[in-house]
Structure formats: C-alpha cells, structure tokens
Design a protein around this motif. Structure first.
Motif, short mmCIF file in Angstrom:
data_model
loop_
_atom_site.label_atom_id
_atom_site.label_comp_id
_atom_site.label_asym_id
_atom_site.label_seq_id
_atom_site.Cartn_x
_atom_site.Cartn_y
_atom_site.Cartn_z
N ILE A 41 1.17 -1.17 0.28
CA ILE A 41 -0.34 -0.27 -0.11
C ILE A 41 1.03 1.33 0.42
N GLU A 42 2.33 1.37 1.15
CA GLU A 42 3.16 2.42 1.03
C GLU A 42 3.71 3.04 -1.33
N ALA A 43 3.66 1.41 -1.36
CA ALA A 43 4.03 1.98 -2.93
C ALA A 43 3.45 2.22 -3.98
N ILE A 44 2.22 2.25 -3.67
CA ILE A 44 1.40 2.11 -4.08
C ILE A 44 0.59 3.98 -4.34
N ARG A 45 0.81 4.26 -3.03
CA ARG A 45 0.54 5.28 -2.78
C ARG A 45 1.61 6.20 -3.12
N ALA A 46 2.82 5.79 -3.40
CA ALA A 46 4.32 6.35 -3.70
C ALA A 46 3.96 7.08 -5.09
N ALA A 47 2.96 6.20 -5.91
CA ALA A 47 3.41 6.32 -6.86
C ALA A 47 1.41 6.96 -7.30
N THR A 48 0.85 7.56 -6.43
CA THR A 48 -0.49 8.07 -7.00
C THR A 48 -0.64 9.24 -5.82
N TYR A 49 -0.76 9.32 -3.85
CA TYR A 49 -0.91 10.31 -3.22
C TYR A 49 0.28 11.17 -3.67
N HIS A 50 1.44 10.16 -3.30
CA HIS A 50 2.48 11.43 -3.16
C HIS A 50 2.87 11.99 -4.61
N GLY A 51 2.83 11.32 -5.68
CA GLY A 51 3.29 11.81 -6.71
C GLY A 51 2.31 13.30 -6.78
N ALA A 52 1.09 13.47 -6.59
CA ALA A 52 0.08 14.28 -6.93
C ALA A 52 1.07 14.92 -5.51
N SER A 53 1.53 15.23 -4.98
CA SER A 53 1.66 15.92 -3.27
C SER A 53 3.38 16.27 -3.94
N LEU A 54 3.55 15.87 -4.68
CA LEU A 54 5.07 16.58 -5.19
C LEU A 54 5.06 17.25 -6.43
N ILE A 55 4.23 17.16 -7.01
CA ILE A 55 3.92 18.40 -8.79
C ILE A 55 2.82 18.86 -7.66
N ASN A 56 2.23 19.31 -6.94
CA ASN A 56 1.26 20.29 -6.76
C ASN A 56 0.41 19.91 -7.39
N GLN A 57 -0.74 19.25 -7.22
CA GLN A 57 -1.86 18.74 -7.87
C GLN A 57 -2.34 18.07 -6.78
N LEU A 58 -2.93 17.56 -5.86
CA LEU A 58 -3.26 16.80 -5.20
C LEU A 58 -4.76 16.97 -4.96
N ASP A 59 -5.31 18.74 -6.14
CA ASP A 59 -6.35 18.74 -6.06
C ASP A 59 -6.96 18.61 -6.74
N SER A 60 -6.29 17.92 -7.82
CA SER A 60 -7.49 17.29 -8.95
C SER A 60 -7.01 16.25 -9.75
N LEU A 61 -5.62 15.36 -8.77
CA LEU A 61 -5.46 14.09 -8.90
C LEU A 61 -4.55 13.38 -7.56
N GLY A 62 -4.03 12.01 -7.93
CA GLY A 62 -3.30 11.84 -7.23
C GLY A 62 -4.26 10.27 -5.93
N THR A 63 -5.84 10.99 -6.00
CA THR A 63 -6.89 9.75 -4.70
C THR A 63 -8.75 10.05 -5.39
N VAL A 64 -8.88 8.76 -5.41
CA VAL A 64 -10.43 8.32 -6.53
C VAL A 64 -10.91 9.29 -4.75
#
Length: 450
Positions: A387-410
């Motif tokens: 789950i940590e690896a999957i969140r690294a490729a979703t939530y944390h990817g979006a956080s890194l590029i400042n896109q958590l408002d529109s990407l990275g989670t369902v």
C-alpha cells in the motif's frame, strides 16, 4: 414545465425516425435539445477500491464518472440508469491513475547505439519516438508522468499534443532540458571531440555562475517547461569519470531555487553523491532523484526541509546488469554502472526506515518504457508495504507536483484517472505489472477482455 420533462423522456427512449415524424412544437424542440445535451455516466463496479488518500481499502464499490471527473463513490454494485455505461470490474482492484515521477519519455537506452544517436538523430526523430513511448506508458497504467530532461524541448511539444488530443499518452509535467554545469552530467557536449564541443551555455542548459543560473531557469520557463531539473552531481551514463562529485556551487544552487520559485516551478535534482545532494537540499529543492550515497545525516536534512525522495531502483538494477556485458557501455561508464547501480535498493530501504517522504519514479528511458510497474516489486523488496508503494505512485506523486487538488486519489470532484488490476495487488504486488484497465480524464484507453 412538467409536460416538457415528460415528453423529453419519451423522445429520448423512442426511435429517432419515429420522433422525426412528430410535428415539432416549441416543447418538442426543447426536449430534443435536452436529449442532445444529455451525457451518460459511467458506473465502474469494483471488487476492491484503493482510494490512496490513506491505507484504507474498500470492498464492493461503484465509482461514478461523469465527463472527465469522478462524481460519486457508492457502496455496493450500482448499475445506474438506462443510458449509463456499466463496467464490471468485480474481480479487480481499482485505484487512482499511476504517476511516474522520473521518466525520459522521448528516448530509450539501447546500448552502444544510444551514444551515437545524438550525432545522427534530429529533434523530430526524438519527438516521434516520444509518441510511441508515451502510449506504452499510458497503457501500462501511468496516467501522469514527470519528464526530467530531454535534448530539444521535444517533450514540451509532446505534452501539448497529448493535451490537445492529437496523440495518446499520459499527462506530462516536463522539465524540458536539464540544467548542468560545464562538463557536468547533463552537459550535452560530454564525450564529443573538442572540435565539435563548442561552448554550451544557459540556452543549452549549461551554467557557470549565478547570472547564468538565473538565465537558464528563465529560459526553461520561456521554452514552456513546467519545472526545473538540475544535475547536482556526476551521473552514471554520462561520458565522464565521476558519478558522484558535486557539480554546483552553493550560490548557483540558491540562484536556481530562488528563480524557479519566482516562476512557481518545483526543482528536481539528479544526485548520487552525498555532498552534492546535501547542498541542494539546503538550498530548498523539491526532490532528490536516485540519491545513492544518502546517509543518516542526509535523511535528517530531507525530513527537516520536507524534501521528497524519488529512488528509481529499476534504473540502478538495469545499469548494473548491463555493466556485465562487454561493450554495452563505454569503458568510462561501465565501472560507475557496476558500482552505483546495486546500491539504490539499499538506499531506498534505509530512507524508508528513516521516514523520508518517497514518491514513485523509474527513470524509464534508461530501462524500457512500459515496464514501469516493475518498480513496485522492487520497492516492496526494499521493505515498503504494497500500500505504501501504491500511495508513492498516487497520493505522493500528486503531492510532489502540487496537484493533489485534482489528482492522486479517488475522490469526488477529481479527474477520472483510474486504473485496475486483476485480483488484489496488496496480496501480490507483481499484479501492478499487469494493469488491465486504464481511464484518463474519463476516457477509457484499456479494458479487460470480455
């Protein structure tokens, strides 16, 4: 009016040819417009859902997509109305579109031939290669990527073409050409005869001093880049002796960071050696890529400055394996590949244990595009939970590029970037190498065979 609403329902469900025989009254005209503008929703029935906003997993869920956004997340298997599309993924796990934070989508290493391509290929050749590699990346489940360096800013054109729907590929955030110092890892004239080296400067991504550092950042902005990539230490594949020496002075790094922030750009940093990456972290960069020779002091600095780590274990494995083949790399490169490559897995393990923020990245373009999912397997091998690896490729990817408002989670209201794998990847992380369903912006690019 109620009578108009009732009539429109009848029109929408009746045969169009019969409808056309009806005398068009004002009410009928309104009803026909309602039919034309109606947009059916897509109901995705998932056996399991990993929203990726936490470690939670949901079972027997329906995700409703309208247009390019997620409109609802419903418990149970819901079928929707008569015009809605229903996708049966009851034996699958659904999750956000995957995000690879370190790629080179317009090139791919091919041994000795790759070192000759810069003398034989033009920017149009790389652009066309990028179209092919972008589609492979998307079909592997990666709906968003960071592109960290190209040769001719061709990834900017590729990004724009994908955004316009001209070609198919992931959403791209690109650094365009990397920034190096003279003789540094991304100096394009490395390994060439002196008579053709020239004296590349900020326009070509080579700087010396504060003024040139600022100019190079501003040039990237002018070229259409989304972020900045610098090569703070030597590298493995460049035709240069050192793979880890620091290659920027502190004032140069600070000038790059300050200028980039003025333009709202994040800064990704290629680094293997400890001194070079620590200088960059103190200057305020956003992420460290590779990070081979990090240690406990480096981890403390990263946590203090909230710096992300993007490991790229696949690239380390790949170069270490290829270093065993005589003639695959130039002799100046081979010992670096053999030494540095195997260490990245260990570094990831220690960084994860230390609590450093980790985002998923493969350095694809070193290894083959489309194979990106192998990184999940290696991350778990390094000690991360699936789950940590999957969140690294979703939530944390979006956080890194400042896109958590529109990407990275369902979540409702976010872009409908969704992927699925058969079974449960939390039980078998290798399933992440076999994505069977890909949706980006509400459009399906890949679906399980019926």
């Amino acid at each position: 009016r109620d009578d108009v609403s009732d009539w429109s329902s009848d029109v929408c469900s009746s045969d169009l040819n019969n409808t056309m025989r009806v005398s068009i009254t004002s009410a009928a005209l309104i009803a026909s417009l309602i039919c034309t503008q109606a947009v059916a929703a897509t109901y995705i029935q998932a056996g399991k859902l990993i929203p990726a906003d936490s470690d939670k997993v949901m079972s027997e869920v329906t995700v409703v997509v309208e247009g390019d956004k997620i409109s609802e997340i419903l418990q149970g298997y819901i079928a929707g109305g008569g015009q809605d599309e229903v996708l049966d993924l009851k034996t699958h796990t659904l999750m956000p579109g995957l995000m690879d934070m370190h790629t080179h989508v317009t090139s791919q290493h091919n041994g000795p031939a790759s070192y000759m391509e810069r003398f034989t290929l033009n920017e149009a050749d790389y652009a066309i290669k990028g179209v092919q590699y972008a589609k492979r990346t998307l079909l592997a489940g990666f709906t968003t990527i960071r592109n960290l360096g190209d040769g001719y800013n061709e990834s900017v054109a590729l990004r724009n073409a994908i955004n316009k729907g001209i070609v198919e590929g992931p959403r791209i955030f690109t650094a365009a050409k990397s920034i190096a110092t003279t003789g540094g890892h991304a100096d394009p004239s490395n390994g060439t005869a002196k008579k053709i080296q020239g004296d590349p400067g900020p326009n070509e991504g080579v700087i010396n001093g504060v003024a040139q550092a600022r100019k190079a950042v501003r040039q990237r902005y002018k070229d259409g880049a989304d972020l900045i990539k610098i090569t703070a230490t030597g590298g493995v594949l460049s035709v240069a002796k050192s793979g880890q020496n620091p290659q920027f002075m502190n004032d140069e790094l600070q000038a790059i960071v300050d200028t980039a922030k003025d333009y709202g750009m994040t800064i990704a940093v290629h680094a293997h050696g400890k001194e070079g990456m620590e200088r960059a972290i103190k200057a305020g960069v956003t992420s460290i890529e590779h990070g081979t020779y990090m240690d406990k002091e480096t981890f403390k600095l990263m946590k203090k400055h909230k710096t992300y780590y993007v490991p790229t274990v696949m690239a380390g494995n790949w170069v270490a394996e290829k270093a065993k083949i005589d003639g695959f790399f130039p002799e100046l490169v081979r010992p670096k590949a053999a030494t540095i490559g195997p260490l990245i897995l260990q570094t990831l393990s220690k960084a994860h244990e230390a609590g450093v923020k980790i985002a998923f990245g493969t350095d694809s373009g070193v290894s083959a595009h489309g194979d990106n999912g192998l990184e999940f397997v290696l991350m778990v091998e390094a000690g991360m939970k699936p789950i940590e690896a999957i969140r690294a490729a979703t939530y944390h990817g979006a956080s890194l590029i400042n896109q958590l408002d529109s990407l990275g989670t369902v979540e409702t209201g976010k872009f409908a970037d969704l992927v699925a794998v058969e079974g449960n990847p939390l039980d078998d992380i290798k399933q992440m190498q076999h994505v069977t369903f890909v949706m980006k912006n509400g459009k399906i690019y890949k679906a399980p065979e019926a």
